[in-house]
Design an enzyme around this catalytic site. Structure first.
Site, mmCIF file in Angstrom:
data_model
loop_
_atom_site.group_PDB
_atom_site.id
_atom_site.type_symbol
_atom_site.label_atom_id
_atom_site.label_comp_id
_atom_site.label_asym_id
_atom_site.label_seq_id
_atom_site.Cartn_x
_atom_site.Cartn_y
_atom_site.Cartn_z
ATOM 1 N N GLY A 11 -25.477 17.923 2.641
ATOM 2 C CA GLY A 11 -24.583 18.707 1.784
ATOM 3 C C GLY A 11 -23.767 17.799 0.871
ATOM 4 N N ILE A 13 -20.541 16.800 0.872
ATOM 5 C CA ILE A 13 -19.751 15.737 1.515
ATOM 6 C C ILE A 13 -20.647 14.880 2.420
ATOM 7 C CG2 ILE A 13 -17.797 15.291 3.070
ATOM 8 C CD1 ILE A 13 -16.613 17.972 1.937
ATOM 9 N N ASP A 32 -29.844 19.083 9.100
ATOM 10 C CA ASP A 32 -29.308 19.962 8.043
ATOM 11 C C ASP A 32 -30.277 21.148 7.884
ATOM 12 O OD1 ASP A 32 -27.337 19.247 5.252
ATOM 13 O OD2 ASP A 32 -28.560 21.064 5.392
ATOM 14 N N SER A 136 -10.179 21.321 7.922
ATOM 15 C CA SER A 136 -9.744 21.687 6.567
ATOM 16 C C SER A 136 -8.253 21.998 6.517
ATOM 17 C CB SER A 136 -10.535 22.931 6.145
ATOM 18 O OG SER A 136 -9.968 23.493 5.000
ATOM 19 N N TYR A 160 -12.764 31.920 7.446
ATOM 20 C CA TYR A 160 -13.246 30.526 7.373
ATOM 21 C C TYR A 160 -12.230 29.590 8.031
ATOM 22 C CZ TYR A 160 -13.874 25.911 5.279
ATOM 23 O OH TYR A 160 -13.999 24.561 5.094
ATOM 24 N N LYS A 164 -12.344 27.149 11.568
ATOM 25 C CA LYS A 164 -12.047 25.701 11.617
ATOM 26 C C LYS A 164 -10.999 25.425 12.699
ATOM 27 C CE LYS A 164 -14.706 23.851 8.507
ATOM 28 N NZ LYS A 164 -15.697 22.841 8.871
ATOM 29 N N PHE A 190 -8.409 18.066 2.176
ATOM 30 C CA PHE A 190 -7.747 18.864 1.146
ATOM 31 C C PHE A 190 -8.821 19.295 0.134
ATOM 32 C CE2 PHE A 190 -3.307 19.404 2.283
ATOM 33 C CZ PHE A 190 -3.402 18.859 3.547
ATOM 34 N N ASN A 191 -8.790 18.916 -1.131
ATOM 35 C CA ASN A 191 -9.806 19.446 -2.053
ATOM 36 C C ASN A 191 -10.785 18.352 -2.504
ATOM 37 O OD1 ASN A 191 -7.590 21.471 -2.117
ATOM 38 N ND2 ASN A 191 -8.900 22.457 -3.629
ATOM 39 N N ASN A 210 -17.547 29.212 -6.467
ATOM 40 C CA ASN A 210 -16.197 29.791 -6.424
ATOM 41 C C ASN A 210 -15.121 28.742 -6.650
ATOM 42 O OD1 ASN A 210 -16.877 32.498 -5.572
ATOM 43 N ND2 ASN A 210 -17.512 31.563 -3.641
ATOM 44 N N LEU A 212 -13.123 25.314 -8.180
ATOM 45 C CA LEU A 212 -12.756 24.930 -9.545
ATOM 46 C C LEU A 212 -13.745 23.944 -10.187
ATOM 47 C CD1 LEU A 212 -10.681 25.075 -11.845
ATOM 48 C CD2 LEU A 212 -9.474 23.164 -10.760
ATOM 49 N N GLY A 307 -5.268 35.339 -1.796
ATOM 50 C CA GLY A 307 -5.372 34.278 -0.789
ATOM 51 C C GLY A 307 -4.974 32.903 -1.292
HETATM 52 N N1 UFG Z 1 -9.228 28.122 -9.727
HETATM 53 C C1 UFG Z 1 -9.146 28.725 -10.976
HETATM 54 N N2 UFG Z 1 -10.262 29.238 -11.521
HETATM 55 C C2 UFG Z 1 -11.480 29.187 -10.903
HETATM 56 C C3 UFG Z 1 -11.571 28.568 -9.633
HETATM 57 C C4 UFG Z 1 -10.418 28.042 -9.074
HETATM 58 O O1 UFG Z 1 -8.064 28.807 -11.557
HETATM 59 O O2 UFG Z 1 -12.447 29.694 -11.454
HETATM 60 C C5 UFG Z 1 -8.018 27.540 -9.134
HETATM 61 C C6 UFG Z 1 -7.631 28.203 -7.819
HETATM 62 O O3 UFG Z 1 -6.837 29.328 -8.052
HETATM 63 C C7 UFG Z 1 -6.885 27.063 -7.124
HETATM 64 C C8 UFG Z 1 -7.547 25.796 -7.649
HETATM 65 O O4 UFG Z 1 -8.276 26.198 -8.830
HETATM 66 O O5 UFG Z 1 -5.571 27.045 -7.556
HETATM 67 C C9 UFG Z 1 -8.524 25.204 -6.661
HETATM 68 O O6 UFG Z 1 -9.387 26.226 -6.215
HETATM 69 P P1 UFG Z 1 -10.689 25.919 -5.356
HETATM 70 O O7 UFG Z 1 -11.388 27.234 -5.143
HETATM 71 O O8 UFG Z 1 -11.471 24.825 -5.965
HETATM 72 O O9 UFG Z 1 -10.113 25.350 -3.994
HETATM 73 P P2 UFG Z 1 -9.077 25.997 -2.942
HETATM 74 O O10 UFG Z 1 -7.843 25.175 -2.992
HETATM 75 O O11 UFG Z 1 -8.933 27.439 -3.101
HETATM 76 O O12 UFG Z 1 -9.870 25.794 -1.580
HETATM 77 C C10 UFG Z 1 -10.367 24.525 -1.226
HETATM 78 C C11 UFG Z 1 -11.698 24.676 -0.522
HETATM 79 C C12 UFG Z 1 -11.531 25.321 0.802
HETATM 80 C C13 UFG Z 1 -10.498 24.599 1.595
HETATM 81 C C14 UFG Z 1 -9.208 24.464 0.832
HETATM 82 C C15 UFG Z 1 -8.254 23.598 1.587
HETATM 83 O O13 UFG Z 1 -12.584 25.439 -1.297
HETATM 84 O O14 UFG Z 1 -12.763 25.266 1.497
HETATM 85 O O15 UFG Z 1 -9.450 23.866 -0.435
HETATM 86 O O16 UFG Z 1 -6.983 23.688 1.051
HETATM 87 F F1 UFG Z 1 -10.284 25.258 2.728
#
Ligand code: UFG
Length: 347
Positions: A11, A13, A32, A136, A160, A164, A190-191, A210, A212, A307
């Site tokens: 994957g 990571i 995997d 996570s 999810y 964890k 974190f991210n 989904n 960023l 969320g």
């Molecule tokens: N965002 C946007 N537009 C998009 C996608 C994301 O504005 O199209 C924003 C989100 O609102 C957020 C930031 O970009 O503020 C980061 O979003 P991500 O979806 O990339 O990441 P998250 O922080 O929501 O979640 C990630 C991982 C999770 C993990 C979490 C730990 O996807 O698996 O960090 O904090 F659990």
């Protein structure tokens, strides 16, 4: 040669961790299921390691699921027969979409929790009691404006995150049952973003992304028309959410350091936040991406995503003190390497 089993090793990571392991002269076994990864990553890992050393053949791949008891038994037993038993496990295999977990909670509990149980049973049976678990930051209760420490309140808000935390609890119970035998480290990511500097490995989720960065890459390459930013009315300096983005190679190196620790220290149980300790807003990421990659694209503000929390940033001081590690790459590197991968891989 020290032998490490990496579950979910092809994957995003996992593949970067395999590169770091091979570069450190470990013998690597990967299991995997390829549900959310690509077998091409195995070739890329070998290619990268061929450039830097000659250890590209020290990796063996098994296609399969951690829920497959027979397969695990086969892997552990054949290693013992070869006189080179598995010394430790880096466990990443699992489902990881927050959104999907809300729609299909049972699948998440089955793969992430039941799957880990099967893995731990096999480890116990073959006396392999060292594990680095891919946890996570999503297990923490949302807090505003404060760095998250390992002692911050727990309270996941998605299935999810609950799975964890359940695995962390399961590992905690295990060490309580045999405190002198197990060595366990939970790395709370974190991210993770960015890509290997070669452009041969990167993040390529199956289906519609989904997160960023994968979305940003599709917008910058013209596949998507614009980026939707989820909310500009959050209580932050520019109204957009702040996250602690960490380069995937820094994350991979944290695993190597955690592994070194469990291989040489006496039994213990450790939770570590793996982040940079620095937050960036969505707008700051967008502006950095455009600047370092000299590209332009459109974005529009949309309503808040359910969320989301405004501020998720690690206090990483415990990891810095326990591990021989610190993050070396900044947000410019993350944006540049991610784009370089997108450009070269054409994925
Ligand atoms: N965002 C946007 N537009 C998009 C996608 C994301 O504005 O199209 C924003 C989100 O609102 C957020 C930031 O970009 O503020 C980061 O979003 P991500 O979806 O990339 O990441 P998250 O922080 O929501 O979640 C990630 C991982 C999770 C993990 C979490 C730990 O996807 O698996 O960090 O904090 F659990």
């Amino acid at each position: 040669m020290t032998k490490i089993l990496v579950t979910g090793g092809l994957g995003f990571i996992g593949s970067h961790i395999c590169v770091s392991l091979l570069e450190k002269n470990y013998n690597v076994i990967v299991i995997d299921s390829l549900i959310n990864s690509d077998e091409d990553n195995l070739l890329s890992i070998k290619k990268i390691c061929k450039f830097s050393n000659n250890f590209s053949n020290h990796i063996t791949f098994f296609k399969g699921d951690i829920k497959d008891k027979e397969l695990l038994i086969n892997i552990f037993e054949s290693s013992i027969e070869d006189n080179n038993p598995i010394d430790a496990v880096i466990h990443l295999a699992g489902l990881k979409s927050v959104k999907e977990s809300v729609e299909q909670p049972l699948e998440y509990w089955e793969t992430n929790v039941f799957g880990t149980m099967i893995l731990l049973e096999a480890m116990k049976k073959y006396n392999c009691k060292k594990i680095v678990f891919s946890s996570s930051a999503t297990i923490y209760k949302p807090i505003i404006d404060e760095l998250i420490t390992e002692n911050s309140a727990l309270g996941p808000i998605s299935p999810y995150g609950s799975t964890k935390l359940a695995v962390e609890n399961m590992l905690g119970d295990l060490i309580k049952s045999k405190p002198n035998e197990w060595r366990i480290t939970n790395l709370r990511y974190f991210n993770p973003v960015g890509a290997h500097i070669s452009g041969l490995l990167g993040e390529n989720p199956k289906g519609r992304p989904n997160n960023l960065f994968p979305i940003l890459l599709k917008v910058a390459s013209g596949e998507y028309e614009k980026l939707s930013i989820f909310g500009n009315d959050w209580p932050t300096h520019d109204g957009t959410c702040i996250r602690d983005y960490i380069h995937v190679m820094d994350l991979a190196e944290a695993h190597i350091s955690a592994l070194d620790l469990i291989l040489k220290s006496s039994p213990f149980f450790l939770n570590l936040n793996i982040g940079t300790g620095k937050g960036k807003s969505v707008l700051e990421v967008v502006e950095t991406f455009k600047k370092v990659n000299r590209c332009e694209f459109k974005y529009a503000f949309n309503s808040r995503r359910e969320g989301d929390s405004p501020y998720v940033v690690a206090d990483n001081r415990l990891a810095l003190s326990k591990l021989d590690w610190k993050p070396k790459r900044n947000i410019d590197d993350m944006c540049r390497d991610a784009w370089n991968w997108k450009f070269k891989s054409k994925k």
